[in-house]
Scaffold this motif. Structure first.
Motif, PDB file in Angstrom:
ATOM      1  N   UNK A 142     -13.447  12.090  -5.632  1.00  0.00           N
ATOM      2  CA  UNK A 142     -11.932  11.656  -5.453  1.00  0.00           C
ATOM      3  C   UNK A 142     -12.419  10.491  -4.593  1.00  0.00           C
ATOM      4  N   UNK A 143     -11.401   9.402  -4.681  1.00  0.00           N
ATOM      5  CA  UNK A 143     -11.526   8.552  -3.815  1.00  0.00           C
ATOM      6  C   UNK A 143     -10.511   8.538  -2.621  1.00  0.00           C
ATOM      7  N   UNK A 144     -10.850   8.243  -1.386  1.00  0.00           N
ATOM      8  CA  UNK A 144     -10.097   8.313  -0.160  1.00  0.00           C
ATOM      9  C   UNK A 144      -9.137   7.274  -0.446  1.00  0.00           C
ATOM     10  N   UNK A 145      -7.940   7.718   0.135  1.00  0.00           N
ATOM     11  CA  UNK A 145      -6.583   7.002   0.252  1.00  0.00           C
ATOM     12  C   UNK A 145      -6.157   6.775   1.641  1.00  0.00           C
ATOM     13  N   UNK A 146      -5.887   5.619   2.156  1.00  0.00           N
ATOM     14  CA  UNK A 146      -5.478   5.231   3.405  1.00  0.00           C
ATOM     15  C   UNK A 146      -3.850   4.726   3.179  1.00  0.00           C
ATOM     16  N   UNK A 147      -3.070   5.614   3.922  1.00  0.00           N
ATOM     17  CA  UNK A 147      -1.836   5.325   3.821  1.00  0.00           C
ATOM     18  C   UNK A 147      -1.080   4.408   4.893  1.00  0.00           C
ATOM     19  N   UNK A 148      -0.165   3.324   4.659  1.00  0.00           N
ATOM     20  CA  UNK A 148       0.260   2.756   5.732  1.00  0.00           C
ATOM     21  C   UNK A 148       1.828   2.201   5.337  1.00  0.00           C
ATOM     22  N   UNK A 149       2.575   1.698   6.334  1.00  0.00           N
ATOM     23  CA  UNK A 149       3.907   1.308   5.865  1.00  0.00           C
ATOM     24  C   UNK A 149       4.257   0.200   6.830  1.00  0.00           C
ATOM     25  N   UNK A 150       5.256  -0.434   6.398  1.00  0.00           N
ATOM     26  CA  UNK A 150       6.081  -1.548   7.368  1.00  0.00           C
ATOM     27  C   UNK A 150       6.789  -0.900   8.457  1.00  0.00           C
ATOM     28  N   UNK A 151       7.457  -1.666   9.255  1.00  0.00           N
ATOM     29  CA  UNK A 151       7.856  -1.286  10.640  1.00  0.00           C
ATOM     30  C   UNK A 151       9.013  -0.152  10.285  1.00  0.00           C
ATOM     31  N   UNK A 152       9.780  -0.290   9.294  1.00  0.00           N
ATOM     32  CA  UNK A 152      10.847   0.495   9.070  1.00  0.00           C
ATOM     33  C   UNK A 152      10.511   1.687   7.851  1.00  0.00           C
ATOM     34  N   UNK A 153       9.319   1.517   7.561  1.00  0.00           N
ATOM     35  CA  UNK A 153       8.914   2.467   6.556  1.00  0.00           C
ATOM     36  C   UNK A 153       9.393   2.214   5.103  1.00  0.00           C
ATOM     37  N   UNK A 154       9.947   1.174   4.615  1.00  0.00           N
ATOM     38  CA  UNK A 154      10.668   1.172   3.558  1.00  0.00           C
ATOM     39  C   UNK A 154       9.649   0.364   2.372  1.00  0.00           C
ATOM     40  N   UNK A 155       8.515   0.063   2.975  1.00  0.00           N
ATOM     41  CA  UNK A 155       7.446  -0.602   2.121  1.00  0.00           C
ATOM     42  C   UNK A 155       6.270   0.278   2.434  1.00  0.00           C
ATOM     43  N   UNK A 156       5.601   0.800   1.407  1.00  0.00           N
ATOM     44  CA  UNK A 156       4.270   1.518   1.779  1.00  0.00           C
ATOM     45  C   UNK A 156       3.418   0.955   1.138  1.00  0.00           C
ATOM     46  N   UNK A 157       2.071   1.095   1.588  1.00  0.00           N
ATOM     47  CA  UNK A 157       0.784   0.712   1.094  1.00  0.00           C
ATOM     48  C   UNK A 157      -0.286   1.891   1.029  1.00  0.00           C
ATOM     49  N   UNK A 158      -0.982   1.818  -0.009  1.00  0.00           N
ATOM     50  CA  UNK A 158      -2.012   2.525  -0.348  1.00  0.00           C
ATOM     51  C   UNK A 158      -3.357   1.958  -0.535  1.00  0.00           C
ATOM     52  N   UNK A 159      -4.333   1.980   0.347  1.00  0.00           N
ATOM     53  CA  UNK A 159      -5.575   1.402   0.108  1.00  0.00           C
ATOM     54  C   UNK A 159      -6.566   2.746  -0.519  1.00  0.00           C
ATOM     55  N   UNK A 160      -7.090   2.187  -1.551  1.00  0.00           N
ATOM     56  CA  UNK A 160      -8.125   3.133  -1.959  1.00  0.00           C
ATOM     57  C   UNK A 160      -9.332   2.836  -1.949  1.00  0.00           C
ATOM     58  N   UNK A 161     -10.368   3.798  -1.361  1.00  0.00           N
ATOM     59  CA  UNK A 161     -11.767   3.519  -1.073  1.00  0.00           C
ATOM     60  C   UNK A 161     -11.885   3.230   0.205  1.00  0.00           C
ATOM     61  N   UNK A 181      -6.687 -10.399  -2.768  1.00  0.00           N
ATOM     62  CA  UNK A 181      -5.577 -10.510  -1.683  1.00  0.00           C
ATOM     63  C   UNK A 181      -6.034  -9.268  -0.723  1.00  0.00           C
ATOM     64  N   UNK A 182      -5.284  -9.168   0.329  1.00  0.00           N
ATOM     65  CA  UNK A 182      -5.494  -8.060   1.532  1.00  0.00           C
ATOM     66  C   UNK A 182      -4.016  -7.887   1.885  1.00  0.00           C
ATOM     67  N   UNK A 183      -4.048  -6.678   2.396  1.00  0.00           N
ATOM     68  CA  UNK A 183      -2.977  -6.088   3.075  1.00  0.00           C
ATOM     69  C   UNK A 183      -3.047  -6.246   4.627  1.00  0.00           C
ATOM     70  N   UNK A 184      -1.762  -6.093   5.337  1.00  0.00           N
ATOM     71  CA  UNK A 184      -1.841  -6.607   6.899  1.00  0.00           C
ATOM     72  C   UNK A 184      -2.477  -5.231   7.451  1.00  0.00           C
ATOM     73  N   UNK A 185      -3.642  -5.120   8.099  1.00  0.00           N
ATOM     74  CA  UNK A 185      -4.107  -4.206   8.590  1.00  0.00           C
ATOM     75  C   UNK A 185      -3.257  -3.261   9.743  1.00  0.00           C
ATOM     76  N   UNK A 186      -2.471  -4.067  10.220  1.00  0.00           N
ATOM     77  CA  UNK A 186      -1.367  -3.338  11.251  1.00  0.00           C
ATOM     78  C   UNK A 186      -0.570  -2.502  10.588  1.00  0.00           C
ATOM     79  N   UNK A 187      -0.649  -2.155   9.340  1.00  0.00           N
ATOM     80  CA  UNK A 187       0.334  -1.341   8.581  1.00  0.00           C
ATOM     81  C   UNK A 187      -0.080   0.079   8.449  1.00  0.00           C
TER      82      UNK A 187
END
Length: 146
Positions: free
Chosen positions: A1-20, A88-94
């Motif tokens: 199973x691949x590890x998933x890292x969860x993140x979100x914007x300041x208000x929580x409306x946009x979510x990000x899932x980083x895999x691996x 591309x990349x996602x904002x690490x601060x999410x």
């Protein structure tokens, strides 16, 4: 199973899932990143890619080859992607816990203004010190509760 890292914007409306496994952080000081985010863009890639969700996510084509994603509710910078490829990349601060990451690269270090990089003699405050100063300031404003 691949590890998933969860993140979100300041208000929580946009979510990000980083895999691996997360890669190193890429820091960009280019004029577009500084104008878009009021500071450097700090992006991260994941070995298995990432997914972004949320109906407040908007994309802006910032150059002929790339676009930037942001939350149109809170304004958080979400991602930077190439138009011609799945890169591309996602904002690490999410992400809440980024301890243990390393910086992979820092680019466009020659383009910011001369005052930009922190000086060692500039005032520095901890979180507690900054919040205490804010509380003291707010207490002096007209109409502040005493």
């Amino acid at each position: 199973m691949t590890a998933t890292h969860q993140g979100a914007c300041l208000c929580g409306s946009v979510t990000v899932a980083g895999r691996g496994a997360p890669g190193g952080v890429s820091i960009c000081h280019c004029p577009q990143c500084l104008r878009h985010g009021a500071g450097p863009y700090m992006g991260i890639r994941f070995a298995g890619g990432f997914e972004i969700g949320g109906d407040t996510l908007r994309w802006f084509q910032s150059s002929p080859h790339a676009e930037r994603g942001f939350c149109n509710r809170c304004g958080s910078t979400v991602a930077w992607t190439m138009l011609s490829e799945a890169s591309g990349s996602v904002n690490v601060h999410l992400f809440d816990n980024t301890n243990g990451l390393t910086v992979r690269e820092e680019i466009f270090v020659d383009t910011p203004p001369d005052w930009y990089f922190a000086r060692h003699d500039a005032r520095r405050m901890t979180r507690i010190e900054a919040l205490r100063e804010l509380e003291d300031y707010l207490a002096t404003r007209p109409g502040a509760a005493t």
